[in-house]
Every structure is written in structure tokens, then in C-alpha cells.
Design an enzyme around this catalytic site. Structure first.
Site, PDB file in Angstrom:
ATOM      1  CG  HIS A 372     -68.842 -22.780  35.205  1.00  0.00           C
ATOM      2  ND1 HIS A 372     -69.241 -22.516  33.815  1.00  0.00           N
ATOM      3  CD2 HIS A 372     -70.629 -23.047  35.688  1.00  0.00           C
ATOM      4  CE1 HIS A 372     -70.818 -22.647  33.639  1.00  0.00           C
ATOM      5  NE2 HIS A 372     -71.329 -22.547  34.519  1.00  0.00           N
ATOM      6  CE  LYS A 563     -57.969 -16.770  27.081  1.00  0.00           C
ATOM      7  NZ  LYS A 563     -58.442 -17.949  26.287  1.00  0.00           N
ATOM      8  NE  ARG A 564     -59.169 -12.958  36.478  1.00  0.00           N
ATOM      9  CZ  ARG A 564     -59.968 -12.634  37.789  1.00  0.00           C
ATOM     10  NH1 ARG A 564     -61.322 -11.977  37.687  1.00  0.00           N
ATOM     11  NH2 ARG A 564     -59.169 -12.486  38.887  1.00  0.00           N
ATOM     12  CE  LYS A 569     -58.589 -18.738  31.733  1.00  0.00           C
ATOM     13  NZ  LYS A 569     -59.519 -19.107  30.776  1.00  0.00           N
ATOM     14  CB  THR A 671     -67.561 -18.277  25.921  1.00  0.00           C
ATOM     15  OG1 THR A 671     -66.847 -17.204  27.243  1.00  0.00           O
ATOM     16  CG2 THR A 671     -68.371 -19.174  27.082  1.00  0.00           C
ATOM     17  CE  LYS A 675     -66.728 -13.811  24.881  1.00  0.00           C
ATOM     18  NZ  LYS A 675     -66.204 -13.302  26.081  1.00  0.00           N
TER      19      LYS A 675
HETATM   20  C1  LIG Z   1     -65.297 -13.782  27.186  1.00  0.00           C
HETATM   21  C2  LIG Z   1     -65.294 -13.150  28.140  1.00  0.00           C
HETATM   22  C3  LIG Z   1     -64.478 -13.775  29.236  1.00  0.00           C
HETATM   23  C4  LIG Z   1     -64.061 -15.463  28.983  1.00  0.00           C
HETATM   24  O1  LIG Z   1     -62.885 -15.471  28.117  1.00  0.00           O
HETATM   25  P1  LIG Z   1     -62.501 -16.953  27.954  1.00  0.00           P
HETATM   26  O2  LIG Z   1     -60.787 -16.855  27.401  1.00  0.00           O
HETATM   27  O3  LIG Z   1     -63.329 -17.550  27.778  1.00  0.00           O
HETATM   28  O4  LIG Z   1     -61.031 -17.179  29.332  1.00  0.00           O
HETATM   29  C5  LIG Z   1     -63.577 -13.333  30.122  1.00  0.00           C
HETATM   30  N1  LIG Z   1     -64.084 -11.978  30.302  1.00  0.00           N
HETATM   31  C6  LIG Z   1     -64.840 -10.687  29.077  1.00  0.00           C
HETATM   32  C7  LIG Z   1     -64.315  -9.744  29.568  1.00  0.00           C
HETATM   33  C8  LIG Z   1     -64.668 -12.211  28.065  1.00  0.00           C
HETATM   34  O5  LIG Z   1     -65.807 -11.352  27.727  1.00  0.00           O
END
Ligand SMILES: *Cc1c(COP(=O)(O)O)cnc(C)c1O
Length: 824
Positions: A372, A563-564, A569, A671, A675
Site C-alpha cells: 500500500h 483525507k488524512r 498529501k 480512493t 468517491k
Molecule cells: C475514502 C476515505 C479515506 C481515503 O481517502 P484518500 O483521499 O484516498 O486518502 C480516508 N478516510 C475516510 C473516512 C474515507 O472514507
């Protein structure tokens, strides 16, 4: 359970799903009375929640038992998905919706004067994960049930999952999330399904059978008990229900009683606390080191429990173990369960008497591993002395496997000493450490990356030498998201519109979503699409008002980065650009600025200083900008606290612009990007992770790509990148950086961000300066696109229609066919 199956117990016809609201209301009342123990007149909202879940849960249990029975009778190959994280979120809507009971339950509750949306809010958000990796595991579980893969997820039942984030005085505060406080109506405790897990002690060699075979006996000095808790995972239409089995740790009673009875009360308590600690907390570090002893204990605890469980199930059905690789595919979600490779070897050799070579062949045929991350700080390794002390027998097996691998590598004649040392399971320079990535690699027949770019980089970087030794093992499986949660449930408005336009087929065959493409320029559809987006934005605006007291205009462009929080990022790039924009708006009030709301959300690892400082900076900038009358509301900044799955379900559907701006080469897939696009946002992003493939699918005209490519990042770094020169040649960037650095946003502590900004001047590992101008120019291009509103929505609709490929059903079918050898 097994014996019931063997005696061919009568298959119970499952309870019907096509129940009327009145009938379901009566069932809920009955459950409230006899299973919750309350009368309607005194029931609290929590009681109604519990009764509603129980009424529907019975239907799930029927299907669950039938699914299990079916897989058993067909002697189907099972998939075991081992993951230290499952970021599940709430389950009620998922279950009701997948069973097609959403409307019935809503009406049933109305008859009882209960509002479904109110009780749904009370369900705790199960956050047994940090971010993308854990959410992927949750999407995969749902997709495996949907496409019909008999599977079990295995993990830890953390009492405290991910911390709850509050923002106090602009700063992150971490509070424990006690998600089990009101009980968990979804789980079933399986006391009878428990295994002893050992730690420490010594290894004795014993001779068996005429002194011919030497057997090793591990005598651990400590034991804990792993107890199973099962949660049903309902696939779409309820056709299959799989199991998520989470392990909880308990003290092993007899030892404790001995101690207690001998008067060692403190010792007994210590032992008990130590056992409890194993499943108490999730390590809150994402893509970061979590190198403590307790972490290794957690990894071994859940790996060993899962493998003992898998072997027991296999033995009870087949009576022997040699068919294991044909009947079980064990998947390692990252290296966290990598110790499973040596645990399976130990069980096969020491417990079941299989010889090393055969055991190793079985192991490789059984395991597969997903990598990952390429970030060096996130690649797991354990100090040899620690590993040896906790797992002495496993250490021996690591050495034995390593000797074979290195012999094999040397025999090819293709590797020099440097390459051999990188293939080794033991890192020899500096402190000796066990490399978990290498262990997972050599113990698996398949190693996959999570996007095309990431897989290519994996072959060139971390696993270059192992790839040369085993060129057939690395393959790509681009991540996906479940459309049930990330479209049907979170965006009922858009789902309804799509259904009106192209019919209901896409609900069952998600590829059919592509048919929406021809509506992208249909004026009537564009208007309805815009109206649905508007409703979602109003909902988010209301949440922002409630939680932050910030008023935002739903007609503004909603620009979202959730995101985190991590330097790679690049939330920092985003907020610096916001500062530059703020400056521009004030300097050029005559221009037609596009009203914009910049939303942020995300948690920082508690020990990650710069990430927490970035959160503080965002909040400091927000405070100044949101109050400045000269901005005239054209720019608002909102940091939404406690980003989790439930908040994502509100924010994704409300986005116009999705920020996917990582330093190229550093985000394995992402991911969140998928979304957003599926919910009709345009992406502004770098050519990183799955963004590359998203661009291929949605088309260059429908995405805003900027910045250095992964190759260019590598070249700049190699050729002596000088950020200071870049900054000095960009007046906008210089201005923004000096404003932040000099304390414009932290007047009471002017030096608060000096070091952070100095970091950009002096090294800028994450290429913030290098990408700034390109990013800012692309933001202005987004403004231009936004100004032509119908065209914007046409692009957004193309995004929705062309995201079908990113369904995790597609990903799971690829895993099933190409890795697990399971028919779907
Ligand atoms: C989808 C999701 C992530 C992953 O987000 P990235 O933008 O791909 O880092 C992290 N936390 C939550 C709660 C999510 O739903």
C-alpha cells in the site's frame, strides 16, 4: 455449527424481505419489548435503534447461515482477508439498503412515530481503521459479499478505534472514541471460538520417531486468549452474507487464577491488563511508523488467531491440510499481518508435522500480499532482538527461509552483493531488523500494487531486486469503492436521477452507469443534476453552520480536501494557494472572482508535529479570511472536525471540486478521489496514484491535471532541486509564504509557522514550491470552467458516467480471477 451442517439440518427458509410496513412495525414493537426489554412509552431513541436493527438483523442471520451452508456444501474455495484495519462506518443504512428494505423500515418507523434519520444518527461510526487502507478493506468485504466470493475478514475488535478529533483554539485534540458504549447490536460473540496465543519463552528441539525427525516445540512464557466476535456483511440484494470476524483479547483464566490464589493479586492484575491491552487501541498512525512492541504483539495476536481458526475450519471439513492451498486463499492487507507467513509455517511444521519444503510450497500457494505504500517511513521492520524475544520460533523460521532464498538468488548468478543484501529478510546495516515487506513478498505467490503507477514504481524501487528474482509475482489491482455506500446510500438524489434517466439496471450491473454519458449535454438532465447537487450542498452548509458556526453560500464553488493530514498529501499547498488567492482578491477587487468555499477535513497522527501544525495553520487562516469584510464572502475556509466515514458520506456528494494534489509518486492509489468523481465533482489533481487512470477514463477535458509527474519529481530531486530559486521567481508564492511566516495569521505568536515555511525554502521534499504556480493557474482555469455553469455540469456528468470501472466489484473480480483462483 459444523456438526449441524454435517447432519444436513433442514435449510430454514429465510424471513421474507417483502414485508409490509405494518408487519415490520409490529416486529419492531415485539423486539423492543422482548429483546430490548422496553415498552414503547418509555423507549429512548437508542432503544428504537436497537429494536429496528434487531428486526432486520433476523433476516440477515437467515441469509448468513444459508450462505455459510452453501459454501460448505459446494466445497468452495474461501477467501480470508487479513487486515489490521476495517474502517466500516455505520452499518444500519448499508444493511437496510442492501436488503432493499429502506423504504419499508422508514414507513414502519413512521407508523411508530419514530424518525429513521434521527435514530440513524445515533448509531456509532465504527472506525477500526485510519484511512484509505482500512476503508478499502471495508469496501472489499461488501463487494465480496455482492459478487459472491465466500469470504471471512479477520481483524481486531478494538475497544477504542480511531480517536475522535476536536478542534480547540484551532488545534487538534484527540479524545477516545467509545463506540461500544451502547452495545453493538451487529456483533455475535463466539466464546466457543477462542484460541490461545503465545508470546516469548523458548524453543526446545525434540526427537520424534526413532531419532529421525527433529521437531521443535515452542514453550511460550505468556499466553492470551483470542475470542471471536462475528459481524455479518450483507451483499447487494442480500444474496450473500459473509463474516467479519474480529478478535478480542482476554486473559487465559487458569494462569490468572493460579496467581491470584497464590496471593499475587498485583501480578494477576498485571497479566489481565496486559491481555486486555492487546485489543484496546488502534494505532492512529497512517503511512507512518508505529514501531512499538505492543504493535508487533497485536500483529501476531490476530495473525495467529486467524490462522488457527482457518486451519481448524479446513481440518474439520477436509480432515487433512495438504489441500489447504486449493481451498483457502489468505490475503495480507499490507505487511501488518505478514508474520502470518511464518505462523503458518510453524503450525504446519511444528503442530501438524509437515516437512519444511512442503510447508513452504503450501504457504506460497496460499498467501497473497497487497503493498500500500512506498514511503520509506511506512515500510515495516522489527528489530531482531525484539522479534526474537517475542517470537523465538518464528525468528528461527525467518532465518531458515532467508537462507533458502539467498541460496536461490546466488545460484542464479544474477545478483551482486548489494542486491543480495536488499533481497535478504534481514536488514544488516545498522541495527539488524526483520523486513516485513520482504517476508510478505517471498511467502506469497502474488504481490499487487493498488494502481498502475504505484505497481510500476514498486517494480523499480522497493521490490526491484525481489522482482528480478521472481518476475511473475508483481501485478496490479487498481483500487475501487463500493457504489452501494458511495453512491446509492450517500446520494439518494443523484441515484434517483440516474435511475430516471437510464433505468434501474445500473443498480445490479454497475457498468451500465456508462449509459448516463449521453445525458451529459441534455439540458433538462443537466438542470436536474445541478439541482440535486444544490440540495447536497445545502445539507453540508447546514452541517458547517451547526458544527463551526460558519455561514457558507451553497451557490459558491465547494472545493473540498478531506483525507488524512500528511505532508505528501499537501494540504499545505492548498492552504498556501488559499492565502495567495486571499491576497489577490484584496488587491484586485474589480475582478470577477468566483465565490469559493474551501473545505478541509482530516486527522493527523497524534505524534506527527508538522501535520498538526498544518491543521492549526488552516484554522488560523480561516479565522482571518472568514472575518475580513474586504473579501466580501468570496472566499470562505472551513475545517470540518472529526473526518470519518459518516462525514465523508455528507461531504462527497456536496463537492464541486475534489482536491487530489499529492506529490506525484507518493499516493499509492487514493480512493477518496473515486468517491468524489462518482458523486459528480471535478478533480483537480496531480498525475499520481489512481488519478492517472481516472484521467484515462473521464477524459482530459473533464479533469484538471497540474504539476510535476512522478518521473519529474524524481529527476528534480536527483538534480539538486533549489526551492528558494523557484520561490523567488514566483511573486504570488513569495508573498503568501512571507505572510504566513511573518505571523499575519498568528499575530499573537508571529513565529508559529516560521520553521514550517523555512522547510519549504530549504528542502521542500514534497515539491510544494515546484508545483505552486501550476496549481494556482489550474485553480483559475477551474474558475473559468465554473463560470460556464452548463458546461461545468456536463463535465461533472461525464465524470459520474465514466467512473463505473472504479467500482470495488470490478477490483474484487480481478482479485478473484487473477490472484485467488476463485470463480465469480
Ligand atoms: C475514502 C476515505 C479515506 C481515503 O481517502 P484518500 O483521499 O484516498 O486518502 C480516508 N478516510 C475516510 C473516512 C474515507 O472514507
Amino acid at each position: 455449527m459444523t456438526s449441524a451442517i454435517k447432519s444436513k439440518a433442514k435449510v430454514v427458509a429465510p424471513m421474507p424481505l417483502d414485508v409490509t410496513p405494518r408487519e415490520l412495525a409490529d416486529e419492531i414493537l415485539k423486539d423492543l419489548r422482548y429483546r430490548v426489554g422496553k415498552d414503547a412509552s418509555v423507549a429512548t431513541s437508542y432503544d428504537w435503534l436497537a429494536a429496528s436493527i434487531k428486526a432486520v438483523r433476523d433476516r440477515i442471520v437467515d441469509r448468513w447461515i444459508n450462505s455459510t451452508k452453501q459454501a460448505y456444501e459446494a466445497q468452495a474455495k474461501r477467501v480470508y482477508y487479513l487486515s489490521l484495519e476495517f474502517l466500516i462506518g455505520r452499518l444500519m443504512r448499508d444493511a437496510f439498503s442492501n436488503l432493499g428494505m429502506m423504504e419499508t423500515i422508514r414507513e414502519a418507523l413512521e407508523l411508530l412515530d419514530v424518525d429513521l434519520d434521527v435514530i440513524a444518527q445515533l448509531e456509532p461510526d465504527a472506525a477500526l481503521g485510519n484511512g484509505g487502507l482500512g476503508r478499502l478493506a471495508a469496501c472489499f468485504m461488501e463487494s465480496m459479499a455482492t459478487v459472491g466470493v465466500p469470504s471471512h475478514g479477520y481483524g481486531i475488535r478494538y475497544v477504542n478505534g480511531m480517536f475522535r478529533q476536536e478542534i480547540s483554539d484551532g488545534q487538534q485534540v484527540e479524545l477516545p472514541e467509545t463506540w461500544l458504549d451502547h452495545g453493538n447490536p451487529w456483533e455475535f460473540e463466539r466464546r466457543e471460538r477462542s484460541f490461545e496465543i503465545g508470546f516469548g519463552g523458548s524453543v526446545e528441539a525434540a526427537e520424534v520417531q526413532d531419532g529421525l525427525v527433529e521437531r521443535h516445540v515452542w514453550k511460550p512464557s505468556e499466553h492470551v486468549l483470542a475470542v471471536a466476535y462475528d459481524t455479518p456483511v450483507v451483499g447487494w440484494r442480500g444474496n450473500r452474507v459473509n463474516t467479519l470476524r474480529l478478535w478480542s483479547s482476554m486473559p487465559v483464566d487458569p494462569i490468572l487464577l493460579d496467581k491470584f490464589n497464590a496471593g499475587d493479586h498485583v501480578g494477576a492484575l498485571e497479566e489481565s491488563n496486559k491481555a486486555d491491552a492487546l485489543s484496546r487501541v488502534l494505532y492512529p498512525a497512517d503511512s507512518h511508523k508505529a514501531g512499538q512492541e505492543l504493535r508487533l504483539r497485536q500483529e501476531y495476536f490476530f495473525s495467529s488467531a486467524s490462522l488457527q481458526d482457518i486451519l481448524q475450519r479446513h481440518l474439520s471439513q477436509y480432515g487433512e491440510l495438504r489441500s489447504l492451498p486449493d481451498k483457502a486463499a489468505i490475503h495480507l492487507n499490507d505487511t501488518h499481518p505478514a508474520v502470518s507467513v511464518v505462523e503458518l509455517m510453524r503450525l504446519l511444521i511444528d503442530v501438524h508435522g509437515i516437512e519444511f519444503d512442503e510447508a513452504w510450497d503450501m504457504t506460497k500457494r496460499t498467501f497473497a500480499y497487497t503493498n500500500h505504500t512506498l514511503l520509506p517511513e511506512a515500510l515495516e521492520s522489527w528489530p531482531v532482538p525484539l522479534f526474537e524475544r517475542l517470537l523465538p520460533r518464528h525468528m528461527q523460521l525467518v532465518y531458515e527461509i532467508n537462507a533458502q532464498i539467498l541460496l536461490e538468488a546466488r545460484a542464479t548468478g544474477n545478483f551482486d552483493d548489494g542486491q543480495i543484501s536488499r533481497i535478504s529478510l534481514i536488514q544488516e546495516d545498522g541495527e539488524r531488523r526483520v523486513r516485513m515487506g520482504n517476508l510478505a513478498f517471498v511467502g506469497s505467490h502474488s504481490i499487487n500494487g493498488v494502481s498502475a503507477l504505484h505497481t510500476d514504481l514498486m517494480k523499480e524501487t522497493v521490490f526491484a531486486d525481489l522482482h528480478k528474482l521472481y518476475p511473475d509475482r508483481i501485478n496490479n489491482k487498481t483500487n475501487g469503492i463500493t457504489p452501494r455506500r458511495w453512491l446509492f446510500q450517500c446520494n439518494e438524489g443523484l441515484t434517483g436521477l440516474v435511475r430516471e434517466a437510464i433505468g434501474a439496471r445500473f443498480l445490479d450491473d454497475f457498468e451500465a452507469l456508462a449509459e448516463l454519458d449521453k445525458f451529459a449535454s441534455d439540458k433538462a438532465f443537466v438542470e436536474k443534476f445541478a439541482a440535486a447537487k444544490r440540495v447536497n450542498k445545502q445539507r453540508l452548509a447546514q452541517v458547517a453552520a451547526e458544527r463551526l458556526g460558519v455561514k457558507v453560500d451553497p451557490s459558491a464553488l465547494f472545493d473540498i480536501q478531506i483525507k488524512r493530514i500528511h505532508e505528501y498529501k499537501r494540504q499545505l499547498l492548498n492552504i498556501i494557494e488559499a492565502v495567495a488567492l486571499y491576497d489577490q482578491i484584496r488587491s484586485h477587487p474589480e475582478r470577477d472572482w468566483v465565490p469559493r468555499v474551501k473545505f478541509f477535513g482530516g486527522k493527523a497522527a497524534p505524534s506527527y508535529y508538522n501535520a498538526k501544525l498544518i491543521i492549526r495553520l488552516i484554522n488560523d487562516v480561516a479565522k482571518v479570511v472568514n472575518r475580513d469584510p474586504s473579501v466580501r464572502g468570496l472566499l470562505k475556509i472551513a475545517f470540518m472536525p472529526n473526518y470519518n466515514v459518516s462525514l465523508a458520506e455528507i461531504m462527497m456528494p456536496a463537492a464541486d471540486l475534489s482536491e487530489q494534489i499529492s506529490t506525484a509518486g507518493m499516493e499509492a492509489s487514493g480512493t477518496g478521489n473515486m468517491k468524489f468523481a462518482l458523486n459528480g465533482a471535478l478533480t483537480i489533481g496531480t498525475l499520481d496514484g489512481a488519478n492517472v487512470e481516472m484521467q484515462e477514463h473521464v477524459g482530459e477535458d473533464n479533469i484538471l491535471i497540474f504539476g510535476l509527474t512522478a518521473q519529474e519529481v524524481a529527476e528534480r530531486r536527483a538534480n539538486g532541486y533549489k526551492p528558494r530559486d523557484v520561490i523567488e521567481s514566483s511573486p504570488e508564492l513569495s508573498q503568501a509564504l512571507s505572510a504566513i511566516s511573518s505571523g499575519v495569521f498568528s499575530p499573537h505568536e508571529p513565529g508559529r509557522y516560521r520553521e514550517l515555511i523555512d522547510g519549504i525554502y530549504n528542502s521542500d521534499w514534497f515539491m510544494v514550491a515546484a508545483d505552486f504556480d501550476s496549481y494556482a493557474a489550474t485553480q483559475r482555469k477551474a474558475d473559468v470552467w465554473w463560470t460556464d455553469s452548463p458546461l461545468w455540469y456536463t463535465k461533472a456528468i461525464h465524470n459520474v458516467a465514466r467512473m463505473a470501472w472504479f467500482s470495488s466489484d470490478r477490483t474484487i473480480r480481478e482479485y478473484a480471477r487473477e490472484i485467488w483462483n476463485v470463480r465469480v
